[in-house]
Design an enzyme around this catalytic site. Structure first.
Site, PDB file in Angstrom:
ATOM      1  CE1 TYR A 204       6.371   5.864 -41.879  1.00 12.34           C
ATOM      2  CE2 TYR A 204       7.935   4.195 -41.205  1.00 12.34           C
ATOM      3  CZ  TYR A 204       6.997   4.667 -42.096  1.00 12.34           C
ATOM      4  OH  TYR A 204       6.686   3.930 -43.203  1.00 12.34           O
TER       5      TYR A 204
ATOM      6  CE  LYS B 122      -5.205   9.980 -50.808  1.00 11.48           C
ATOM      7  NZ  LYS B 122      -5.497   9.575 -52.176  1.00 11.48           N
TER       8      LYS B 122
ATOM      9  CG  ASP C 144      -3.750   8.666 -54.920  1.00 11.89           C
ATOM     10  OD1 ASP C 144      -3.249   9.766 -54.594  1.00 11.89           O
ATOM     11  OD2 ASP C 144      -4.968   8.540 -55.125  1.00 11.89           O
TER      12      ASP C 144
ATOM     13  CG  ASP D  46       8.810   2.980 -45.551  1.00 11.80           C
ATOM     14  OD1 ASP D  46       9.737   2.445 -46.160  1.00 11.80           O
ATOM     15  OD2 ASP D  46       8.345   2.529 -44.489  1.00 11.80           O
TER      16      ASP D  46
END
Ligand code: NAP
Length: 482
Positions: free
Chosen positions: A132, A179, A212, A236
């Site tokens: 972002y 991640k 995930d 988000d």
């Protein structure tokens, strides 16, 4: 009920679409609870863009926020064809509201597939870094690149704030979702920073989860989470997921917290199809106002309003998004019902004993890392080519001859293509040549000389220095690179 005697000034941005209806509901309820607030109404969003201001946020709005430091904000739109940046992102960046806090909790009278399981968790999302940052380039007309920027300092700030919030809210289980298994440098920085700071809070059960799997676990067994700290993009997505677990966007409040300024808003957008129809659910905005009241120290009024919302829902007074058209009430009638219920609470709702959060004071000097030894050991040159990997590799080796660098490999989209591996690649027109220094003394002039030679054969688009910090490589290897 006891409310403080002092008056707080709050900047109110009604926003676009359903914004004026939901902010009006929140403001009326806060006023009815007896909290002394002077509301400074200002503009931002669609109408401002249409007047030709590219940021969507006028100076008088910025001046007001600089003075009040507290904002209650409706959703803002960026109309198609006006302005490049969203006014929301502008506000977050202008005031460095680095934390996005999104609590969700099962509510009485709001049936979901998870009803009865006691979901009560908060997503604490880093709010200004990551993808972002908005730093994007078309490397060629065929290859787009967005920089994922994560800083040690940014990670430390969000992790420390999350623990301060956990303490204020009595949460004893904190997960960090990243991640880091794939992006060892960027996402890994968040994981490592979390693991460094977590032992300072031995009373809290702190654990890491791959993002995930976090999404999977949230759908399967959401009640195992009390707090999830995460990077901007992960947060988000996860926080929209968590909103859905408790009834949807109509029930999801949020706070954007910075060291100086705090902005409170519903997670949802301007929902234009419901604008002006007196049917939108204002709960998310009302609960955002509850978060605001806690932030300014009006703890009792905050709990009173929260209890009144829960009593109203438990009574079966609900908006269209919960019930459909049959039996639902409009935005204004729902707001009136909550005002009428101030002082009541729902049996099925036990209020959390929440304290005012002690905002951490960041120490910029302490959180910058200064290695003792920084060594330049190579250069990555990204360039445009449609030649075969074999031709590119041979050319890169030839042009480096006699220079301060030797070519080590060439890759495309992260996979080594020269020297050849077994990779079956469908190449793009951007490749990267990795050069390693031939000696430990390499000057900027040596780098420029290599680029001059390179540019005679290929069009280079960007480069990265390969360095070690105290002996640790500061770069990743390509797939297949030895
Ligand atoms: P949205 O406005 O959040 O609406 C998407 C859908 O969510 C609605 O159609 C509605 O679903 C449901 N919804 C949203 N708010 C609700 C509420 N209070 N009560 C009940 N249901 C609600 O998302 P969007 O349509 O993607 O975005 C519209 C505009 O808002 C865009 O310009 C976007 O950029 C902007 N936006 C602003 C912010 C912000 O200011 N923070 C955030 C997000 C989006 P149903 O259709 O199923 O009824």
């Amino acid at each position: 009920m006891r409310v403080s005697n002092s008056t707080t000034t709050v900047t109110l941005l009604a926003g676009d679409g359903v914004g004026p209806e939901v902010t009006e509901a929140a403001r009326r309820i806060v006023d009815a609870a007896g909290v002394k607030i002077t509301w400074e109404e200002h503009e931002a969003g669609a109408e401002v863009f249409k007047k030709g201001l590219a940021t969507g946020v006028p100076d008088d709005t910025i001046d007001s926020i600089e003075r009040t430091r507290v904002v209650l904000k409706g959703p803002l739109e960026t109309p198609v064809g006006f302005g490049e940046k969203s006014a929301n992102v502008t506000l977050r960046k202008l005031f460095e509201t680095y934390a996005n806090v999104r609590p969700v909790r099962e509510m009485p009278g709001v049936p979901t597939p998870y009803s009865g399981r006691g979901i009560d968790l908060v997503v604490v999302r880093e709010n200004v870094e990551d993808l972002y940052a908005g730093i994007e380039h078309m490397e060629t007309p065929d290859v787009a690149q967005t920089l994922k920027l994560i800083s040690r300092k940014g990670c430390e700030k969000i992790v420390r704030l999350a623990y301060a919030l956990a303490e204020a809210e009595g949460r004893t289980n904190v997960a960090c979702a990243t991640k880091a298994n794939i992006m060892k440098m960027s996402e890994g920085l968040m994981k490592r920073t979390f693991e460094e700071i977590a032992p300072e809070h031995p009373e809290i059960d702190s654990w890491h989860v791959i993002v995930d799997n976090c999404a999977h676990q949230l759908v399967k067994r959401p009640e195992q989470f009390e707090m999830i700290i995460t990077t901007n993009m992960n947060g988000d997505i996860l926080s929209d997921l968590t909103s859905a677990l408790v009834g949807g966007l109509g029930f999801a409040p949020s706070a954007n917290l910075g060291t100086e300024v705090a902005i409170f808003e519903a997670v949802h957008g301007s929902a234009p199809k419901y604008a002006g129809k007196d049917s939108i659910n204002p709960t998310a905005m009302i609960l955002s106002a509850v978060l605001m009241l806690r932030h300014i120290g009006e703890l009792e009024a905050a709990s009173q309003i929260e209890n009144a919302v829960m009593a109203t829902l438990a009574d079966g007074v609900r908006t269209r998004d919960v019930l459909g058209d049959e039996g639902s009430v409009g935005t204004r009638a729902y707001t009136e019902a909550i005002i009428g219920n101030l002082g009541r609470s729902a049996e099925a709702w036990e209020a959390r004993p929440v304290q005012k959060i002690k905002m951490p004071v960041p120490n910029p000097a302490a959180s910058l890392v200064h290695p003792d030894v920084v060594e330049l050991i190579g250069l990555d040159v990204f360039f445009q080519t449609e030649e075969t990997p074999a031709a590119v590799g041979a050319a890169a080796a030839a042009l480096a001859e006699g220079s301060a660098f030797a070519v080590k490999m060439v890759e495309c989209r992260g996979t080594q293509v020269w020297p050849a591996t077994h990779a079956q690649l469908d190449p793009t027109d951007v490749m990267r040549a990795r050069f390693i220094t031939r000696s430990s003394v390499v000057t900027d002039e040596d780098i420029l000389e290599l680029l001059r030679r390179f540019n005679e054969r290929f069009s280079w688009v960007h480069l990265e220095k390969l360095r070690t910090f105290d002996g640790e490589p500061s770069f990743s290897r390509a797939q297949g690179e030895s």
